[in-house]
Design an enzyme around this catalytic site. Structure first.
Site, PDB file in Angstrom:
ATOM      1  CG  HIS A   1      -2.155  -0.860   0.979  1.00 24.60           C
ATOM      2  ND1 HIS A   1      -2.146  -2.228   1.146  1.00 24.60           N
ATOM      3  CD2 HIS A   1      -3.412  -0.553   0.565  1.00 24.60           C
ATOM      4  CE1 HIS A   1      -3.338  -2.710   0.858  1.00 24.60           C
ATOM      5  NE2 HIS A   1      -4.126  -1.723   0.503  1.00 24.60           N
TER       6      HIS A   1
ATOM      7  CE  LYS B   1      -5.730  -9.637  12.766  1.00 23.82           C
ATOM      8  NZ  LYS B   1      -5.375  -8.709  13.849  1.00 23.82           N
TER       9      LYS B   1
END
Lengths: 292, 190
Positions: free
Chosen positions: B38, B102
């Site tokens: 990212h 998560k």
């Protein structure tokens, strides 16, 4: 370097990474009964239960983040700790090649991954001598998700309170609130009250070596542990932060003396995939007994 | 609870049809991507794969090479909140339709889900074997120079189980639980 010792340590790593200890399995099973069926919380605990079985059957890691590698070693006086550390390093390399450990050792400046889980701080060795004539090795694998949500509080704190049990309790519950979702719940807390910034957190982590179903020998701390678990489980955070009744499976608290100016509450958060196991080694370095 | 079957790549219409609380199973390509990947995308590097309609999985798997083929030994989700500064940009610039992870994500990501038509899918943290069982193939890898856990792995999933916890309608289970639990714990402080 003893090949038997290396083999014993590889087996300790395999078992720690793939089989959840019996005390933790019992706590997860007990939690299942408390969540209403059809809820996200019950679903999460069901998947966790399946995962525990699958990892054991396939002899593969419970969680892909096999974490920091923490060895707690008790040795007789005069035992060669340098040779032990060399054997531990060799065992970690083998276990990584076999896929029991993920390649987790990363240079903090360059980002380079050593690829074999060895490097400064990897594995992390804690040696203690004792007067017994046997070697005891406890291994904890602690994933980054749960390690990231640990915290050290200093009291007094305007929001949480003063240097008393209520202030400590509020600090611990604040940590639980902030950890929601991120450290895979239901969690287990190791807490160290007092000490300095290093010894306090070391005390917190070593509390995680206690059996989950033991009772603190200090009745004041025993009551604090029970209160924290009860209140955390009334917070509604639930497994994975999905909402529900099981936020913590346990809380273990130790204390150290402090200097008058400091009052630290150090909290080490452990995820439900609480990977710790231990062995006692015989004279030939073979495994004679499992600890958990 | 009815399980919704999803096939990647996802269309915008499918992504927008999902709501918080839906239970889904995903079949098809998943690309792993976490912190370092990212960070690279954020600095303008071109993704090595076409992310249009794709699902990005926040996961650093345990991979072992058997002969000339990669085998996935463990592959649960990692904490998503670390990608909060970047995720909305990947939605805007590369057209991803789903993110698996998560712990949920924050307001920038939730806003991105609404603006660009994306959904956050929660896998069960720590359940690396349940997840790995549904990864039936590893078809390739890019950006291996980031190290195995940070690389972009091309996984093939069969009925990979998730719960929708953030949707394109502004819904977030994480926001709800945080608000309720903050209130509960603040009340216990007195």
């Amino acid at each position: 370097m003893s090949d038997t010792l290396i083999a014993s340590l590889v087996e300790l790593i395999r078992r720690t990474s793939t089989i959840l200890p019996a005390d933790v399995v019992r706590a997860v099973e007990a939690a299942k009964g408390t969540e209403e069926s059809g809820t996200n919380a019950a679903y999460a605990l069901d998947v966790i239960g399946c995962n525990i079985g699958l990892a054991k059957d396939k002899s593969q890691p419970l969680c892909q983040d096999t974490g920091s590698i923490l060895f707690y070693v008790h040795t007789p006086v005069g035992y060669d700790q340098i040779a032990f550390e060399e054997a531990a390093i060799a065992a970690v390399k083998q276990a990584t090649a076999k896929g029991y450990l993920r390649q987790n050792s990363v240079d903090s400046i360059t980002g380079a991954n050593t690829g074999d889980n060895v490097g400064p701080g990897f594995p992390d060795m804690h040696f203690h001598q004792w007067r017994r004539d046997e070697v005891e090795v406890v291994l904890m694998l602690k994933g980054g998700g749960c390690e990231n949500v640990g915290a050290t509080y200093t009291l007094p704190n305007p929001k949480l309170g003063g240097r008393d049990l209520k202030g400590v309790e509020n600090a611990i519950l604040d940590c639980v609130l902030n950890a929601q979702g991120q450290g895979c719940g239901p969690g287990i807390l190791g807490v160290g009250i007092g000490g300095d910034r290093v010894s306090g957190m070391a005390c917190a982590k070593s509390q995680l070596l206690r059996a989950l179903d033991d009772t603190n020998i200090d009745p004041v701390l025993a009551e604090l542990e029970a209160t924290v678990v009860r209140k955390a489980n009334q917070s509604g955070i639930g497994p994975m932060g999905f909402g529900g009744k099981t936020t913590l499976l346990g809380c273990k608290v130790g204390k150290l003396n402090r200097v008058p100016a400091s009052y630290f509450v150090s909290i080490s958060y452990m995820c439900w995939a609480f990977r710790r196991q231990g062995v006692v080694l015989g004279a030939d370095a073979g495994i004679t007994r499992w600890l958990y | 609870m009815a399980v919704i079957q999803l096939q990647t790549p996802l269309t915008e219409a499918v992504a927008r049809s999902l709501k918080v609380g839906d239970t889904v199973e995903i079949t098809g390509r998943l690309y792993t991507g976490r912190d370092a990947a990212h960070h690279r995308l954020h600095h303008g590097e071109k993704p090595p794969v076409d992310l249009g309609g794709a699902i990005i999985y926040h996961c650093g798997p345990v991979m072992v090479k058997e002969g000339d083929r990669w085998v996935c030994r463990a592959a649960g989700p990692t904490t998503s909140s670390r990608e909060e500064p970047y995720q909305w940009e990947v939605m805007r610039d590369h057209g991803i339709r789903g993110v698996i992870g998560k712990g949920g994500m924050g307001p920038k990501t939730l806003d991105g889900c609404q603006k660009y038509g994306c959904v956050y899918l929660h896998a069960i943290g720590g359940a690396a074997q349940v997840c790995a069982e549904r990864i039936t193939r590893v078809d390739g890898v890019d950006w291996m120079d980031l190290g195995s856990p940070e690389a972009i792995w091309h996984l093939w999933a069969e009925r990979f189980p998730c719960i929708v916890t953030m949707d394109s309608h502004g819904g977030s289970l994480h926001k709800e639980v945080l608000a309720a639990s903050t209130k509960a714990i603040e009340a216990m402080r007195a």
